[in-house]
Design a protein around this motif. Sequence first.
Motif, PDB file in Angstrom:
ATOM      1  N   ALA A   7       0.830  -1.200   0.000  1.00 35.09           N
ATOM      2  CA  ALA A   7       0.000   0.000   0.000  1.00 35.09           C
ATOM      3  C   ALA A   7       0.870   1.258   0.000  1.00 35.09           C
ATOM      4  O   ALA A   7       1.954   1.280   0.573  1.00 35.09           O
ATOM      5  N   VAL A  18      -8.468  12.272  -7.485  1.00 34.76           N
ATOM      6  CA  VAL A  18      -8.350  10.893  -7.014  1.00 34.76           C
ATOM      7  C   VAL A  18      -8.446   9.921  -8.184  1.00 34.76           C
ATOM      8  O   VAL A  18      -7.760   8.895  -8.222  1.00 34.76           O
ATOM      9  N   LEU A  21      -5.271   8.770  -9.928  1.00 26.95           N
ATOM     10  CA  LEU A  21      -4.396   7.811  -9.251  1.00 26.95           C
ATOM     11  C   LEU A  21      -4.662   6.380  -9.704  1.00 26.95           C
ATOM     12  O   LEU A  21      -3.837   5.498  -9.463  1.00 26.95           O
ATOM     13  N   LYS A  22      -5.799   6.140 -10.352  1.00 27.25           N
ATOM     14  CA  LYS A  22      -6.158   4.786 -10.781  1.00 27.25           C
ATOM     15  C   LYS A  22      -5.160   4.209 -11.774  1.00 27.25           C
ATOM     16  O   LYS A  22      -5.001   3.000 -11.858  1.00 27.25           O
ATOM     17  N   GLY A  25      -2.288   2.200  -9.840  1.00 28.71           N
ATOM     18  CA  GLY A  25      -2.606   0.984  -9.101  1.00 28.71           C
ATOM     19  C   GLY A  25      -4.059   0.980  -8.688  1.00 28.71           C
ATOM     20  O   GLY A  25      -4.865   1.778  -9.185  1.00 28.71           O
ATOM     21  N   ASN A  26      -4.401   0.102  -7.766  1.00 30.69           N
ATOM     22  CA  ASN A  26      -5.780   0.000  -7.289  1.00 30.69           C
ATOM     23  C   ASN A  26      -6.004   0.962  -6.135  1.00 30.69           C
ATOM     24  O   ASN A  26      -5.321   0.877  -5.120  1.00 30.69           O
ATOM     25  N   VAL A  27      -6.977   1.848  -6.287  1.00 33.01           N
ATOM     26  CA  VAL A  27      -7.345   2.762  -5.202  1.00 33.01           C
ATOM     27  C   VAL A  27      -8.262   1.989  -4.263  1.00 33.01           C
ATOM     28  O   VAL A  27      -9.373   1.624  -4.627  1.00 33.01           O
ATOM     29  N   HIS A  28      -7.766   1.727  -3.074  1.00 34.15           N
ATOM     30  CA  HIS A  28      -8.495   0.887  -2.128  1.00 34.15           C
ATOM     31  C   HIS A  28      -9.426   1.699  -1.246  1.00 34.15           C
ATOM     32  O   HIS A  28     -10.544   1.285  -0.957  1.00 34.15           O
ATOM     33  N   ALA A  37      -5.591   8.977   0.248  1.00 35.48           N
ATOM     34  CA  ALA A  37      -6.038   7.793  -0.485  1.00 35.48           C
ATOM     35  C   ALA A  37      -5.038   6.671  -0.266  1.00 35.48           C
ATOM     36  O   ALA A  37      -3.838   6.914  -0.173  1.00 35.48           O
ATOM     37  N   LEU A  39      -3.516   3.414  -1.952  1.00 36.04           N
ATOM     38  CA  LEU A  39      -3.323   2.887  -3.295  1.00 36.04           C
ATOM     39  C   LEU A  39      -2.448   1.639  -3.201  1.00 36.04           C
ATOM     40  O   LEU A  39      -1.413   1.659  -2.547  1.00 36.04           O
ATOM     41  N   TYR A  40      -2.874   0.546  -3.824  1.00 35.64           N
ATOM     42  CA  TYR A  40      -2.081  -0.679  -3.837  1.00 35.64           C
ATOM     43  C   TYR A  40      -1.378  -0.817  -5.175  1.00 35.64           C
ATOM     44  O   TYR A  40      -1.992  -0.661  -6.228  1.00 35.64           O
ATOM     45  N   CYS A  41      -0.068  -1.113  -5.131  1.00 36.34           N
ATOM     46  CA  CYS A  41       0.725  -1.313  -6.346  1.00 36.34           C
ATOM     47  C   CYS A  41       1.744  -2.427  -6.101  1.00 36.34           C
ATOM     48  O   CYS A  41       1.900  -2.900  -4.981  1.00 36.34           O
TER      49      CYS A  41
END
Length: 93
Positions: A7, A18, A21-22, A25-28, A37, A39-41
Amino acid sequence: MENDRQAVIVWMNHLKQVRSLKRFGNVHYVSRKLKYAVLYCDMNELEAISTKIARFNYVKRVEPSFRPFLKTEYESKKDIMYERKNEDVQISI
């Protein structure tokens, strides 16, 4: 094999961007009150992504999550106390 994910917490001045940012990676999760925010990458791309995100004007700071590096296997407190009692008994005998 699955990629290891990590994260990244992105603190922002305002939340209008926001959606941009997609692509990193995945905006959690997005906190509207605290303006950040999650963000998972991929772990191997973490440094490159965090430097790219930090360049934007609407970003205050970027912090990586240290959760993958924390120990998550816990020992039971009862087991530890039981082992200590057994050691005390063996020492006294």
